[in-house]
Design a protein around this motif. Structure first.
Motif, PDB file in Angstrom:
ATOM      1  N   TYR A   1       0.779  -1.200   0.205  1.00 14.39           N
ATOM      2  CA  TYR A   1       0.090  -0.129   0.074  1.00 14.39           C
ATOM      3  C   TYR A   1       0.881   1.489   0.084  1.00 14.39           C
ATOM      4  O   TYR A   1       0.273   2.438  -0.127  1.00 14.39           O
ATOM      5  CB  TYR A   1      -0.780   0.031   1.141  1.00 14.39           C
ATOM      6  CG  TYR A   1      -2.005  -1.026   0.911  1.00 14.39           C
ATOM      7  CD1 TYR A   1      -3.026  -0.926   0.137  1.00 14.39           C
ATOM      8  CD2 TYR A   1      -1.911  -2.256   1.701  1.00 14.39           C
ATOM      9  CE1 TYR A   1      -3.804  -1.885   0.023  1.00 14.39           C
ATOM     10  CE2 TYR A   1      -3.033  -3.300   1.862  1.00 14.39           C
ATOM     11  CZ  TYR A   1      -4.028  -3.155   0.901  1.00 14.39           C
ATOM     12  OH  TYR A   1      -4.954  -4.024   0.637  1.00 14.39           O
TER      13      TYR A   1
ATOM     14  N   THR B   1       3.622   0.583   8.668  1.00 17.02           N
ATOM     15  CA  THR B   1       3.655   2.058   8.731  1.00 17.02           C
ATOM     16  C   THR B   1       3.552   2.449   7.197  1.00 17.02           C
ATOM     17  O   THR B   1       4.629   3.416   6.736  1.00 17.02           O
ATOM     18  CB  THR B   1       4.677   2.400   9.446  1.00 17.02           C
ATOM     19  OG1 THR B   1       6.018   1.937   9.008  1.00 17.02           O
ATOM     20  CG2 THR B   1       4.550   2.027  10.927  1.00 17.02           C
ATOM     21  N   ASP B   2       2.422   2.391   6.784  1.00 18.37           N
ATOM     22  CA  ASP B   2       2.548   2.782   5.085  1.00 18.37           C
ATOM     23  C   ASP B   2       2.386   4.246   5.104  1.00 18.37           C
ATOM     24  O   ASP B   2       2.094   4.896   5.928  1.00 18.37           O
ATOM     25  CB  ASP B   2       1.369   2.355   4.375  1.00 18.37           C
ATOM     26  CG  ASP B   2       1.530   0.743   4.289  1.00 18.37           C
ATOM     27  OD1 ASP B   2       2.565   0.280   3.902  1.00 18.37           O
ATOM     28  OD2 ASP B   2       0.296  -0.070   4.420  1.00 18.37           O
TER      29      ASP B   2
ATOM     30  N   THR C   1      -1.281   6.401   4.248  1.00 20.31           N
ATOM     31  CA  THR C   1      -2.553   5.603   3.856  1.00 20.31           C
ATOM     32  C   THR C   1      -2.806   4.500   4.853  1.00 20.31           C
ATOM     33  O   THR C   1      -1.609   4.372   5.486  1.00 20.31           O
ATOM     34  CB  THR C   1      -2.307   5.114   2.389  1.00 20.31           C
ATOM     35  OG1 THR C   1      -3.584   4.229   2.307  1.00 20.31           O
ATOM     36  CG2 THR C   1      -1.267   4.028   2.356  1.00 20.31           C
ATOM     37  N   MET C   2      -3.752   4.235   5.203  1.00 19.98           N
ATOM     38  CA  MET C   2      -4.183   3.166   6.302  1.00 19.98           C
ATOM     39  C   MET C   2      -4.918   2.189   5.504  1.00 19.98           C
ATOM     40  O   MET C   2      -5.893   1.419   6.111  1.00 19.98           O
ATOM     41  CB  MET C   2      -4.592   3.689   7.347  1.00 19.98           C
ATOM     42  CG  MET C   2      -3.719   4.666   8.192  1.00 19.98           C
ATOM     43  SD  MET C   2      -4.404   5.190   9.845  1.00 19.98           S
ATOM     44  CE  MET C   2      -4.324   3.722  10.725  1.00 19.98           C
TER      45      MET C   2
ATOM     46  N   ALA D   1      -4.926  -1.537   6.861  1.00 18.72           N
ATOM     47  CA  ALA D   1      -5.146  -1.531   8.206  1.00 18.72           C
ATOM     48  C   ALA D   1      -5.930  -2.676   8.568  1.00 18.72           C
ATOM     49  O   ALA D   1      -5.460  -3.589   9.451  1.00 18.72           O
ATOM     50  CB  ALA D   1      -5.243  -0.303   8.916  1.00 18.72           C
TER      51      ALA D   1
ATOM     52  N   ILE E   1      -0.583  -0.778  14.254  1.00 16.90           N
ATOM     53  CA  ILE E   1      -0.846  -0.196  13.066  1.00 16.90           C
ATOM     54  C   ILE E   1      -0.638   1.370  13.256  1.00 16.90           C
ATOM     55  O   ILE E   1      -0.571   1.799  14.327  1.00 16.90           O
ATOM     56  CB  ILE E   1      -2.460  -0.134  12.688  1.00 16.90           C
ATOM     57  CG1 ILE E   1      -3.134  -1.702  12.776  1.00 16.90           C
ATOM     58  CG2 ILE E   1      -2.920   0.654  11.821  1.00 16.90           C
ATOM     59  CD1 ILE E   1      -4.463  -1.900  12.928  1.00 16.90           C
TER      60      ILE E   1
ATOM     61  N   CYS F   1       1.116   4.849  10.686  1.00 21.35           N
ATOM     62  CA  CYS F   1       0.985   5.537   9.296  1.00 21.35           C
ATOM     63  C   CYS F   1       1.931   6.556   9.335  1.00 21.35           C
ATOM     64  O   CYS F   1       2.310   7.297  10.428  1.00 21.35           O
ATOM     65  CB  CYS F   1      -0.269   6.207   9.228  1.00 21.35           C
ATOM     66  SG  CYS F   1      -0.396   6.790   7.631  1.00 21.35           S
TER      67      CYS F   1
ATOM     68  N   CYS G   1       3.100   9.794   8.266  1.00 20.88           N
ATOM     69  CA  CYS G   1       2.735  11.237   7.621  1.00 20.88           C
ATOM     70  C   CYS G   1       3.505  12.053   7.628  1.00 20.88           C
ATOM     71  O   CYS G   1       4.558  12.371   8.568  1.00 20.88           O
ATOM     72  CB  CYS G   1       1.318  11.251   8.384  1.00 20.88           C
ATOM     73  SG  CYS G   1       0.141  10.046   8.073  1.00 20.88           S
TER      74      CYS G   1
END
Length: 80
Positions: free
Chosen positions: A19, A46-47, A50-51, A54, A70, A72, A74
């Motif tokens: 992702y 830790t994309d 985006t989540m 998740a 979970i 992210c 950012c």
């Protein structure tokens, strides 16, 4: 899941999956299989910005007996 008491526990806290379009390539199923093979009890995703993965990650990790973490990655930028 039993871990080797002579090896300290390790948890990846910075992992990008498919992702994270420009940074990640691993699919969640493959990630969890590798985590299981290494005897790890938890892993994070830790994309970038985006989540979308998740829920898939959470459900698959719980199914496999792995603690999902979970996150992210950012970025904040001032408007001026």
């Amino acid at each position: 899941m039993m871990s080797d008491p002579t090896i300290p526990d390790f948890v990846h806290l910075h992992v990008h999956t498919q992702y994270s379009l420009l940074d990640g390539a691993i699919r969640i199923e493959a990630l969890l299989a590798q985590v299981k093979d290494f005897g790890m009890g938890a892993v994070a995703i830790t994309d970038h910005g985006t989540m979308f993965g998740a829920v898939e990650f959470y459900e698959m990790a719980i199914r496999d007996g792995i603690k999902p973490i979970i996150g992210c990655e950012c970025y904040l930028a001032p408007r001026n």
